[in-house]
Design an enzyme around this catalytic site. Structure first.
Site, PDB file in Angstrom:
ATOM      1  CG  ASN A 158      -1.724   1.234   1.398  1.00 56.13           C
ATOM      2  OD1 ASN A 158      -1.812   2.034   0.460  1.00 56.13           O
ATOM      3  ND2 ASN A 158      -2.325   1.419   2.563  1.00 56.13           N
TER       4      ASN A 158
ATOM      5  CE  LYS B  43      -0.283   3.483   4.593  1.00 53.69           C
ATOM      6  NZ  LYS B  43      -0.200   3.658   6.041  1.00 53.69           N
TER       7      LYS B  43
ATOM      8  CD  GLU C  52      -3.608  -2.019   7.467  1.00 51.96           C
ATOM      9  OE1 GLU C  52      -2.548  -2.368   6.926  1.00 51.96           O
ATOM     10  OE2 GLU C  52      -4.155  -0.927   7.242  1.00 51.96           O
TER      11      GLU C  52
ATOM     12  N   GLY D 153       2.361   2.881  10.612  1.00 55.64           N
ATOM     13  CA  GLY D 153       3.322   3.946  10.369  1.00 55.64           C
ATOM     14  C   GLY D 153       4.009   4.441  11.633  1.00 55.64           C
TER      15      GLY D 153
HETATM   16  P1  PGA Z   1       2.734   0.726   7.623  1.00 58.35           P
HETATM   17  O1  PGA Z   1       1.270   0.883   6.967  1.00 58.35           O
HETATM   18  O2  PGA Z   1       3.282  -0.580   7.106  1.00 58.35           O
HETATM   19  O3  PGA Z   1       3.506   1.908   7.140  1.00 58.35           O
HETATM   20  O4  PGA Z   1       2.533   0.712   9.105  1.00 58.35           O
HETATM   21  C1  PGA Z   1       0.423  -0.208   6.804  1.00 58.35           C
HETATM   22  C2  PGA Z   1      -0.887   0.232   6.234  1.00 58.35           C
HETATM   23  O5  PGA Z   1      -1.391   1.316   6.611  1.00 58.35           O
HETATM   24  O6  PGA Z   1      -1.479  -0.480   5.394  1.00 58.35           O
END
Ligand code: PGA
Length: 252
Positions: free
Chosen positions: A11, A13, A169, A175
């Site tokens: 992902n 983003k 999640e 993050g």
């Molecule tokens: P992250 O995000 O791996 O940066 O924690 C995961 C997500 O939001 O799908």
């Protein structure tokens, strides 16, 4: 019990530019080992779907979108429909990511509408659910997860999950560098599977439940070794080819 094939989905983003995504994808394709048997997908920002479709041609990496409108078509400025995503051969669409729920006020019902729209278009929804830190601390994790899941089951029916993926999640792990321990994640994954099994054992057995939230090469193998964790939804680490590749390898 069915052996579920793992899925690792990137992902991205709102990250990347044409200049950075081209070498990233090429490095991922080039580095994908034959002994990695998991399904792999990349969900870029929608504006790059066409570019990704071209870059991924001939590879075994699937394409996904990060969001879709709950509506079919019409005067909805800035929105992207499932039919548009189909035009670029998207196989997956993330729905209900916590950032969409939090920053764009997507309710449980709106997420359920999107889920149905994506399935009806023949794509695989990746339904994200997860609790906030305050909810975990007040012992409400199961209640929140059940509420988010039930909203979709009530609207789509349990049959709607026959071709769906769920991503657990925990919001506090996204993050933040703070990963749920494999045991913490497994507990919630088992709970999610149990909720599905209350409606249909076979669906519960077959549905892939991914973990997302600060998955890194250093913790991926331990997370993926848990009985009910069937891969991951990877944010930050999916922007670094070597990290993403190592995570894919850890998934089997
Ligand atoms: P992250 O995000 O791996 O940066 O924690 C995961 C997500 O939001 O799908």
């Amino acid at each position: 019990m069915t052996k579920r094939l793992a899925l690792v989905a990137a992902n991205w983003k709102m990250n990347g530019t044409l200049k950075t995504i081209r070498p990233l994808v090429q490095e991922v394709i080039g580095g994908l080992k034959d002994d990695c048997h998991a399904d792999i997908a990349i969900c870029p920002p929608s504006i790059y779907l066409q570019e990704l479709q071209t870059l991924l041609t001939g590879s075994r990496i699937g394409l996904g979108a990060q969001n879709a409108s709950h509506l079919e078509a019409g005067a909805y400025t800035g929105e992207i429909s499932v039919n548009m995503l189909k035009d670029y051969n998207c196989q997956y669409v993330i729905v209900g990511h916590s950032e969409r729920r939090e920053f764009y006020h997507e309710t449980d019902d709106r997420v359920a509408e999107k889920f149905i729209r994506v399935s009806a278009a023949g794509m695989i929804p990746i339904l994200c659910i997860g609790e906030q830190l305050s909810e975990r601390e007040s012992g409400e994790t199961d209640t929140v997860i059940a509420r988010q899941l039930d909203a979709v089951i009530n609207m789509a029916g349990i049959d709607g999950f026959k071709d769906a993926v769920i991503a657990y999640e925990p919001v506090w792990a996204i993050g933040t560098g703070k990963t749920a321990t494999p045991q913490q994640a497994q507990e919630v994954h088992a709970f999610i599977r149990l909720q599905l099994a209350r409606h249909d054992d076979e669906v519960a057995d077959k549905t892939r439940i991914l973990y997302g939230g600060s998955v890194k090469p250093s913790n991926a193998a331990d997370l993926f070794s848990m009985a009910d964790i069937d891969g991951g939804l990877i944010g930050g680490a999916s922007l670094v080819a070597a990290d993403f590749l190592n995570i894919c390898l850890a998934a089997g």
